[in-house]
Design a protein around this motif. Structure first.
Motif, PDB file in Angstrom:
ATOM      1  N   HIS A 199       0.862  -1.179   0.000  1.00  0.00           N
ATOM      2  CA  HIS A 199       0.000   0.000   0.000  1.00  0.00           C
ATOM      3  C   HIS A 199       0.892   1.221   0.000  1.00  0.00           C
ATOM      4  O   HIS A 199       1.236   1.757   1.033  1.00  0.00           O
ATOM      5  CB  HIS A 199      -0.895  -0.014   1.233  1.00  0.00           C
ATOM      6  CG  HIS A 199      -1.823   1.154   1.310  1.00  0.00           C
ATOM      7  ND1 HIS A 199      -3.053   1.141   0.693  1.00  0.00           N
ATOM      8  CD2 HIS A 199      -1.693   2.361   1.866  1.00  0.00           C
ATOM      9  CE1 HIS A 199      -3.640   2.307   0.916  1.00  0.00           C
ATOM     10  NE2 HIS A 199      -2.834   3.065   1.616  1.00  0.00           N
ATOM     11  N   ARG A 200       1.338   1.627  -1.168  1.00  0.00           N
ATOM     12  CA  ARG A 200       2.223   2.778  -1.236  1.00  0.00           C
ATOM     13  C   ARG A 200       1.486   3.985  -1.752  1.00  0.00           C
ATOM     14  O   ARG A 200       0.792   3.881  -2.724  1.00  0.00           O
ATOM     15  CB  ARG A 200       3.357   2.492  -2.197  1.00  0.00           C
ATOM     16  CG  ARG A 200       4.476   1.806  -1.481  1.00  0.00           C
ATOM     17  CD  ARG A 200       5.776   2.138  -2.148  1.00  0.00           C
ATOM     18  NE  ARG A 200       6.685   1.026  -2.047  1.00  0.00           N
ATOM     19  CZ  ARG A 200       7.545   0.730  -3.023  1.00  0.00           C
ATOM     20  NH1 ARG A 200       7.567   1.456  -4.115  1.00  0.00           N
ATOM     21  NH2 ARG A 200       8.356  -0.271  -2.899  1.00  0.00           N
TER      22      ARG A 200
ATOM     23  N   SER B  48       4.358   4.421   5.825  1.00  0.00           N
ATOM     24  CA  SER B  48       3.560   5.557   5.364  1.00  0.00           C
ATOM     25  C   SER B  48       2.522   5.951   6.401  1.00  0.00           C
ATOM     26  O   SER B  48       2.247   7.133   6.614  1.00  0.00           O
ATOM     27  CB  SER B  48       2.876   5.239   4.035  1.00  0.00           C
ATOM     28  OG  SER B  48       3.846   5.072   3.030  1.00  0.00           O
ATOM     29  N   ASP B 169       8.301  10.760   2.277  1.00  0.00           N
ATOM     30  CA  ASP B 169       7.908   9.362   2.057  1.00  0.00           C
ATOM     31  C   ASP B 169       8.518   8.871   0.748  1.00  0.00           C
ATOM     32  O   ASP B 169       8.056   9.222  -0.326  1.00  0.00           O
ATOM     33  CB  ASP B 169       6.381   9.250   2.015  1.00  0.00           C
ATOM     34  CG  ASP B 169       5.924   7.799   2.195  1.00  0.00           C
ATOM     35  OD1 ASP B 169       6.777   6.884   2.143  1.00  0.00           O
ATOM     36  OD2 ASP B 169       4.717   7.583   2.391  1.00  0.00           O
TER      37      ASP B 169
HETATM   38 MG   LIG Z   1       4.538   3.430   1.963  1.00  0.00          MG
END
Ligand SMILES: [Mg+2]
Ligand SMILES: Nc1ncnc2c1ncn2[C@@H]1O[C@H](COP(=O)(O)OP(=O)(O)O)[C@@H](O)[C@H]1O
Lengths: 200, 239
Positions: A199-200, B48, B169
């Protein structure tokens, strides 16, 4: 490492004496692969014996200056145009250690991996710190910076390999615990992946 | 040293019931002024999630997120948005620039939204673009820039207005090795100048630019590498 060829390559630039050769070598490679002066002189003696270099003269301070011969030049050219042999990978202590840790009962492989990863990460941080300062474009500084890059890439590869070992070991542990739900022919579909949806 | 960012026992669960995913489990984490911290871990480990919580883009299920002494959970939406414009800079993997705005306008936008006069904001933007090495591209549109140049704009946008917390990120994700390294140099310089930085990456080579590396696995901190130098090597002596 071929000290012989490294010294010959330096002599091709200009005639030098032992200490100078060592300094020039370190200028390009840091103290990554330290050369002691004894090693330099033994190598020079061998180069002379093989007709690749000549002990020429003494300077005012009595240093023996070595000069490359024509045969030496050919030898250097051949060295540069021949790839470094990869037929015999150097013995990798870490790979051997892990191979044994996996099979010897009572060893916590996870801890072995984690400790190694921390240590390698430390080293990588050190190389990076040195790299941050090496920004010049002069040949000698560039040479040193490329040597650092080589160390950086090698440390990075080691960390990736350790990560890889860790996830393979975890998957194997899960498969051993639930042999029916995870057919060994499709290891990638093991339950461990369930919580790792990308899940980026 | 004062912590610019402080996460205490932060848990984040996505979804409910049997489908619930524990993205973070009781994670405590700090980043101090002048420090760059890298967060590493395989994909899905919660990197994230940690960053969006730190940036006030998401709220924890449990635990506290404090930025410059202010608990984000105690703020209303407007206050949180303001905090995001003034204290926190966010660099996304995909750059996230607005295509219809020039580089300078992209950088100036949050400042203008924050009430800074347009002229002042644009001048500021140009200065920061200069700082990240692309002053000459201030009037270009994102589509006319390379990936590395766009990422520089994104960094300029994240640091403009002296923001104290920079969150990135995978900022080097799509870039080649050398360009990626330049981006890290910029982040590093910003932290050396006093900001706190958090760099999410799955590449050890990039994490090594940080003072500290935190390893995440399945939403937990499993390992932490400090900053002490081992002095494995010394530089070549100067001529
Ligand atoms: Mg990520
Ligand atoms: N909005 C979401 N809804 C449901 N699950 C999510 C959401 N965001 C993240 N997750 C899940 O949480 C876990 C951590 O995700 P993430 O923080 O994106 O990991 P990383 O950045 O390390 O790849 C993953 O299992 C992911 O699938």
């Amino acid at each position: 490492m071929s000290v012989k060829h490294a010294l010959l390559a330096l002599l091709e630039q200009e005639p030098m004496y032992g200490y100078q050769l060592r300094a020039e070598f370190e200028q390009r490679t840091g103290t990554t692969w330290p050369l002691n002066v004894g090693q330099v002189y033994t190598t020079l003696t061998r180069l002379e014996r093989d007709g690749l270099a000549l002990a020429e003269s003494e300077d005012a301070e009595g240093h023996v200056i070595y000069r490359i011969t024509d045969a030496g030049r050919v030898e250097v050219a051949t060295w540069f145009t021949t790839p470094v042999a990869r037929t015999q990978p150097p013995r990798d202590e870490l790979a051997i250690k892990l191979a044994l840790a996996v099979t010897v009962p009572g060893v916590d492989v996870g801890t072995v991996i984690q400790q190694q990863r921390s240590a390698t990460m430390h080293a990588l941080q050190d190389y990076t710190r040195l790299k941050r300062r090496a920004t010049g474009s002069e040949p000698a500084e560039l040479a040193w910076s490329l040597v650092l890059d080589s160390l950086v890439f090698a440390a990075e590869a080691e960390i990736r390999w350790l990560d890889h070992c860790e996830s393979r070991l975890r998957r194997a542990a899960i498969e051993r615990a639930a042999p029916t739900s995870a057919p060994t022919s499709t290891p990638t579909s093991a339950p461990a992946a369930a919580n790792e949806r990308s899940h980026r | 040293m004062s912590a610019v960012l402080e996460l205490t026992d932060v848990t984040r669960v996505h979804g409910e019931g049997p489908a619930a995913v524990q993205a973070l489990r009781a994670v405590s984490f700090r980043a101090h002024a002048g420090e760059l911290v890298a967060v590493m871990g395989p994909s899905g480990s919660g990197k994230s999630t940690l960053l969006t919580l730190a940036g006030g883009l998401d709220r924890p299920t449990d635990g506290r997120v404090v930025v410059e002494g202010v608990e984000l959970g105690a703020l209303g939406n407007d206050e949180r948005a303001r905090m995001r414009r003034t204290s926190i800079g966010y660099v996304f993997q995909g750059f996230n620039l607005i295509p219809a705005l020039t580089a300078a306008e992209n950088v100036a936008l949050s400042r203008e939204l924050d009430g800074v006069a347009a002229r002042t904001a644009r001048a500021e933007a140009r200065r920061v673009l200069e700082e990240v090495g692309i002053g000459d591209l201030a009037d270009r549109f994102p589509d006319d820039m390379s990936g590395g140049q766009q990422q520089r704009v994104a960094i300029a946008r994240a640091v403009v207005g002296e923001r104290r917390l920079i969150l990135a990120d995978e900022p080097t994700g799509a870039l080649d090795t050398e360009t990626g390294e330049e981006i890290l140099r910029l982040l590093r310089a910003r932290c050396d100048a006093g900001a706190a930085g958090v760099l999410v990456t799955h590449e050890a080579r990039h994490a090594a630019w940080a003072d500290r590396v935190v390893f995440l696995r399945d939403g937990r901190v499993v390992d932490e590498t400090g900053a002490e130098s081992v002095d494995l090597l010394t530089e070549p002596a100067a001529r």
